[in-house]
Design a protein around this motif. Structure first.
Motif, mmCIF file in Angstrom:
data_model
loop_
_atom_site.group_PDB
_atom_site.id
_atom_site.type_symbol
_atom_site.label_atom_id
_atom_site.label_comp_id
_atom_site.label_asym_id
_atom_site.label_seq_id
_atom_site.Cartn_x
_atom_site.Cartn_y
_atom_site.Cartn_z
ATOM 1 N N ARG A 133 0.813 -1.213 0.000
ATOM 2 C CA ARG A 133 0.000 0.000 0.000
ATOM 3 C C ARG A 133 0.848 1.266 0.000
ATOM 4 N N ASP A 134 1.995 1.211 0.678
ATOM 5 C CA ASP A 134 2.797 2.417 0.834
ATOM 6 C C ASP A 134 3.418 2.892 -0.472
ATOM 7 N N ALA A 135 3.351 2.080 -1.526
ATOM 8 C CA ALA A 135 3.891 2.488 -2.822
ATOM 9 C C ALA A 135 2.904 3.312 -3.639
ATOM 10 N N LEU A 136 1.648 3.362 -3.208
ATOM 11 C CA LEU A 136 0.629 4.101 -3.944
ATOM 12 C C LEU A 136 0.766 5.603 -3.705
ATOM 13 N N PRO A 137 0.330 6.431 -4.650
ATOM 14 C CA PRO A 137 0.374 7.886 -4.459
ATOM 15 C C PRO A 137 -0.413 8.294 -3.220
ATOM 16 N N GLN A 138 0.117 9.287 -2.522
ATOM 17 C CA GLN A 138 -0.514 9.734 -1.281
ATOM 18 C C GLN A 138 -1.379 10.990 -1.470
ATOM 19 N N GLN A 139 -1.355 11.577 -2.675
ATOM 20 C CA GLN A 139 -2.147 12.780 -2.916
ATOM 21 C C GLN A 139 -3.634 12.490 -2.787
ATOM 22 N N LYS A 140 -4.353 13.418 -2.162
ATOM 23 C CA LYS A 140 -5.802 13.263 -2.064
ATOM 24 C C LYS A 140 -6.468 13.480 -3.418
ATOM 25 N N ASP A 141 -5.897 14.382 -4.224
ATOM 26 C CA ASP A 141 -6.423 14.662 -5.552
ATOM 27 C C ASP A 141 -5.604 13.854 -6.567
ATOM 28 N N VAL A 142 -6.113 12.689 -6.955
ATOM 29 C CA VAL A 142 -5.329 11.803 -7.826
ATOM 30 C C VAL A 142 -5.154 12.374 -9.226
ATOM 31 N N GLU A 143 -5.936 13.384 -9.569
ATOM 32 C CA GLU A 143 -5.817 13.967 -10.901
ATOM 33 C C GLU A 143 -4.512 14.741 -11.074
ATOM 34 N N GLN A 144 -3.820 15.005 -9.971
ATOM 35 C CA GLN A 144 -2.543 15.705 -10.040
ATOM 36 C C GLN A 144 -1.366 14.750 -10.224
ATOM 37 N N VAL A 145 -1.622 13.457 -10.219
ATOM 38 C CA VAL A 145 -0.557 12.463 -10.373
ATOM 39 C C VAL A 145 -0.347 12.190 -11.861
ATOM 40 N N ALA A 146 0.892 12.355 -12.328
ATOM 41 C CA ALA A 146 1.187 12.158 -13.741
ATOM 42 C C ALA A 146 0.934 10.718 -14.163
ATOM 43 N N LYS A 147 0.590 10.544 -15.431
ATOM 44 C CA LYS A 147 0.264 9.217 -15.958
ATOM 45 C C LYS A 147 1.401 8.227 -15.716
ATOM 46 N N ARG A 148 2.628 8.620 -16.013
ATOM 47 C CA ARG A 148 3.774 7.732 -15.831
ATOM 48 C C ARG A 148 3.946 7.366 -14.363
ATOM 49 N N ASP A 149 3.699 8.326 -13.471
ATOM 50 C CA ASP A 149 3.830 8.062 -12.037
ATOM 51 C C ASP A 149 2.769 7.087 -11.552
ATOM 52 N N LEU A 150 1.593 7.135 -12.153
ATOM 53 C CA LEU A 150 0.537 6.189 -11.797
ATOM 54 C C LEU A 150 0.953 4.762 -12.145
ATOM 55 N N TYR A 151 1.460 4.585 -13.367
ATOM 56 C CA TYR A 151 1.917 3.254 -13.785
ATOM 57 C C TYR A 151 3.045 2.760 -12.888
ATOM 58 N N ASP A 152 4.009 3.641 -12.623
ATOM 59 C CA ASP A 152 5.153 3.242 -11.796
ATOM 60 C C ASP A 152 4.703 2.842 -10.398
ATOM 61 N N ALA A 153 3.756 3.606 -9.832
ATOM 62 C CA ALA A 153 3.266 3.305 -8.488
ATOM 63 C C ALA A 153 2.556 1.945 -8.459
ATOM 64 N N MET A 154 1.747 1.681 -9.467
ATOM 65 C CA MET A 154 1.055 0.389 -9.519
ATOM 66 C C MET A 154 2.053 -0.766 -9.662
#
Length: 207
Positions: A133-154
């Motif tokens: 779980r700790d690898a997932l983005p911590q931002q409350k507004d997920v729309e601010q997370v870049a596409k590449r960062d989303l893939y990397d986090a997953m």
């Protein structure tokens, strides 16, 4: 209720490959709407194919509310409408078809994975042992997370999963039907916009 048809980007190049994504979104919208009338989901493959299918749908189903649902691919500037975003975006430059309203284009910002990471509980239940779980983005507004960062986090969150293995796009087709829409809505203004429209249309009843 006027029939609602949602043309969704993704799923692959064949109808057979697209079926899991169609089922996944169908489950998500069923959770949004409960027993109320649900939209028909049409998965389309590529981004351009989704736009082309949407335009064909406007002509072949003139009495339905046809909606296009695609990734934003990049941040949406504050105050920018969805149609302005795809008009200005390099690689799209899509013109809004005549007679089409703002409510007929919706965005997954910046990608479908943004909706998935809103529900760590659903992800943990799917990947089971080894999920981080700790690898997932911590931002409350997920729309601010870049596409590449989303893939990397997953990928980081799932690389040690003993059940499913590292995240693959095919996992998203199942996961989109498992996430809690209340969590998605709370973390994504664009998701809330779509869910609110579907609920309003369902509440309206027959025309």
């Amino acid at each position: 209720m006027v029939a609602v048809r949602i043309y969704v980007e993704g799923g692959g190049d064949t109808r057979r490959a697209q079926e899991p994504l169609r089922i996944g979104f169908g489950k998500l919208f069923a959770r949004v709407l409960g027993e109320r009338a649900r939209p028909k989901v049409i998965t389309c493959g590529s981004r351009k194919a989704a736009f082309d299918d949407f335009k064909r749908g406007l002509k072949s189903h003139p009495d339905a509310l046809c909606i296009l649902l695609v990734d934003s691919e990049e941040p949406v500037k504050p105050g920018t409408s969805t149609w302005d975003h795809v008009l200005r975006r390099e690689g799209d430059q899509w013109l809004r078809p005549d007679g089409v309203s703002d409510e007929q284009l919706h965005l997954m910002v910046q990608a479908m994975e943004a909706w998935l990471v809103t529900d760590p509980d659903a992800l943990a239940a799917y990947y089971k042992k080894g999920f981080r779980r700790d690898a997932l983005p911590q931002q409350k507004d997920v729309e601010q997370v870049a596409k590449r960062d989303l893939y990397d986090a997953m990928e980081r969150a799932t690389r040690d999963s003993k059940t499913k293995g590292k995240y693959a796009k095919s996992h998203a087709f199942e996961l989109i039907g498992l996430v809690d829409p209340h969590k998605v809505r709370a973390a994504s203004a664009h998701a809330a916009r779509l869910f609110n429209l579907l609920a309003a249309r369902a509440e309206a009843g027959p025309p």
